[in-house]
Design a protein around this motif. Structure first.
Motif, PDB file in Angstrom:
ATOM      1  N   ALA A 103     -14.887  -7.659  27.236  1.00 41.67           N
ATOM      2  CA  ALA A 103     -15.965  -8.640  27.056  1.00 41.67           C
ATOM      3  C   ALA A 103     -15.819  -9.795  28.048  1.00 41.67           C
ATOM      4  CB  ALA A 103     -15.972  -9.164  25.628  1.00 41.67           C
ATOM      5  N   PHE A 104     -14.577 -10.198  28.321  1.00 38.37           N
ATOM      6  CA  PHE A 104     -14.344 -11.270  29.286  1.00 38.37           C
ATOM      7  C   PHE A 104     -14.760 -10.826  30.682  1.00 38.37           C
ATOM      8  CE2 PHE A 104     -11.566 -13.614  32.247  1.00 38.37           C
ATOM      9  CZ  PHE A 104     -11.992 -14.909  31.962  1.00 38.37           C
ATOM     10  N   VAL A 105     -14.403  -9.607  31.065  1.00 38.06           N
ATOM     11  CA  VAL A 105     -14.789  -9.074  32.377  1.00 38.06           C
ATOM     12  C   VAL A 105     -16.321  -9.048  32.485  1.00 38.06           C
ATOM     13  CG1 VAL A 105     -14.735  -7.041  33.881  1.00 38.06           C
ATOM     14  CG2 VAL A 105     -12.650  -7.781  32.716  1.00 38.06           C
ATOM     15  N   THR A 106     -16.984  -8.633  31.424  1.00 39.34           N
ATOM     16  CA  THR A 106     -18.455  -8.603  31.421  1.00 39.34           C
ATOM     17  C   THR A 106     -19.022 -10.015  31.544  1.00 39.34           C
ATOM     18  OG1 THR A 106     -18.499  -6.568  30.147  1.00 39.34           O
ATOM     19  CG2 THR A 106     -20.482  -7.924  30.073  1.00 39.34           C
ATOM     20  N   GLN A 107     -18.423 -10.976  30.833  1.00 38.50           N
ATOM     21  CA  GLN A 107     -18.880 -12.367  30.922  1.00 38.50           C
ATOM     22  C   GLN A 107     -18.825 -12.848  32.373  1.00 38.50           C
ATOM     23  OE1 GLN A 107     -16.354 -15.224  28.895  1.00 38.50           O
ATOM     24  NE2 GLN A 107     -17.961 -16.760  28.824  1.00 38.50           N
ATOM     25  N   VAL A 108     -17.745 -12.537  33.064  1.00 35.56           N
ATOM     26  CA  VAL A 108     -17.595 -12.942  34.462  1.00 35.56           C
ATOM     27  C   VAL A 108     -18.578 -12.170  35.343  1.00 35.56           C
ATOM     28  CG1 VAL A 108     -16.007 -12.929  36.437  1.00 35.56           C
ATOM     29  CG2 VAL A 108     -15.207 -13.686  34.180  1.00 35.56           C
ATOM     30  N   ALA A 109     -18.693 -10.875  35.104  1.00 31.62           N
ATOM     31  CA  ALA A 109     -19.550 -10.018  35.933  1.00 31.62           C
ATOM     32  C   ALA A 109     -21.019 -10.404  35.844  1.00 31.62           C
ATOM     33  CB  ALA A 109     -19.378  -8.555  35.527  1.00 31.62           C
ATOM     34  N   THR A 110     -21.447 -10.902  34.695  1.00 33.02           N
ATOM     35  CA  THR A 110     -22.860 -11.215  34.511  1.00 33.02           C
ATOM     36  C   THR A 110     -23.208 -12.660  34.847  1.00 33.02           C
ATOM     37  OG1 THR A 110     -22.485 -11.638  32.154  1.00 33.02           O
ATOM     38  CG2 THR A 110     -23.188  -9.419  32.771  1.00 33.02           C
ATOM     39  N   SER A 111     -22.224 -13.445  35.251  1.00 38.79           N
ATOM     40  CA  SER A 111     -22.489 -14.829  35.628  1.00 38.79           C
ATOM     41  C   SER A 111     -23.321 -14.860  36.903  1.00 38.79           C
ATOM     42  CB  SER A 111     -21.180 -15.585  35.842  1.00 38.79           C
ATOM     43  OG  SER A 111     -21.463 -16.902  36.288  1.00 38.79           O
ATOM     44  N   LYS A 112     -24.289 -15.737  36.923  1.00 36.01           N
ATOM     45  CA  LYS A 112     -25.150 -15.905  38.105  1.00 36.01           C
ATOM     46  C   LYS A 112     -24.647 -17.024  39.005  1.00 36.01           C
ATOM     47  CE  LYS A 112     -28.245 -12.954  36.616  1.00 36.01           C
ATOM     48  NZ  LYS A 112     -27.804 -11.601  36.726  1.00 36.01           N
ATOM     49  N   GLN A 113     -23.504 -17.573  38.668  1.00 37.32           N
ATOM     50  CA  GLN A 113     -22.935 -18.682  39.435  1.00 37.32           C
ATOM     51  C   GLN A 113     -21.441 -18.456  39.621  1.00 37.32           C
ATOM     52  OE1 GLN A 113     -23.472 -22.269  37.087  1.00 37.32           O
ATOM     53  NE2 GLN A 113     -23.430 -21.099  35.213  1.00 37.32           N
ATOM     54  N   PRO A 114     -20.802 -19.209  40.511  1.00 34.20           N
ATOM     55  CA  PRO A 114     -19.348 -19.063  40.660  1.00 34.20           C
ATOM     56  C   PRO A 114     -18.644 -19.270  39.324  1.00 34.20           C
ATOM     57  CG  PRO A 114     -20.239 -20.472  42.389  1.00 34.20           C
ATOM     58  CD  PRO A 114     -21.358 -20.225  41.407  1.00 34.20           C
ATOM     59  N   VAL A 115     -17.508 -18.598  39.158  1.00 35.53           N
ATOM     60  CA  VAL A 115     -16.730 -18.692  37.928  1.00 35.53           C
ATOM     61  C   VAL A 115     -15.474 -19.507  38.218  1.00 35.53           C
ATOM     62  CG1 VAL A 115     -15.473 -17.394  36.174  1.00 35.53           C
ATOM     63  CG2 VAL A 115     -17.615 -16.487  37.101  1.00 35.53           C
ATOM     64  N   LEU A 116     -15.318 -20.613  37.488  1.00 40.09           N
ATOM     65  CA  LEU A 116     -14.137 -21.457  37.638  1.00 40.09           C
ATOM     66  C   LEU A 116     -13.157 -21.104  36.534  1.00 40.09           C
ATOM     67  CD1 LEU A 116     -15.842 -24.931  38.232  1.00 40.09           C
ATOM     68  CD2 LEU A 116     -15.171 -23.236  39.918  1.00 40.09           C
TER      69      LEU A 116
END
Length: 126
Positions: free
Chosen positions: A85-98
């Motif tokens: 779920a965390f990988v998906t959260q990052v993968a679906t972000s439309k902006q840089p991930v901090l």
């Protein structure tokens, strides 16, 4: 961001000034000292993705233990039911991930390991 392009993932101290805009994820199990929840302006506190308390205490931010810490932390991530779920959260972000962390050592910490881990997982999804 174009199709097939990897999301920008940036490990960064939560105390750093001039942080870029992006999805703000605290990736520590322990809340950083001196940071108010309001000022942190987090999108999520993903403490279940952080290293276990036992691993964190064993590592103790000792650079000489970093290679073994990396191996052990990656094994924890592989076994963690919250990782997909965390990988998906990052993968679906439309902006840089901090990937925000509290450690003083910017080269030897869990966010650095997590960045590499995520990049590997996301590259196999593309």
């Amino acid at each position: 961001m174009k199709a097939g392009e990897l999301m920008e993932i940036i490990p960064m101290r939560i105390y750093a000034h001039d942080q870029p805009a992006g999805l703000r994820l605290l990736v520590d199990r322990v809340w950083p000292r001196g940071v108010s929840k309001v000022n942190a302006a987090l999108d999520d506190w993903t403490k279940t993705i952080a290293p276990s308390t036992e691993l964190r205490k064993w590592f103790g931010h000792d650079p000489e233990k970093f290679a073994e810490f990396t191996t052990r932390y990656r094994a924890e991530l592989d076994a963690n039911p919250d990782t997909p779920a965390f990988v998906t959260q990052v993968a679906t972000s439309k902006q840089p991930v901090l990937l925000l962390f509290g450690a003083k050592d910017e080269a030897h910490n869990n966010a650095v390991v997590l960045k590499t881990y995520l990049e590997e997982k996301l590259s196999t999804r593309a």
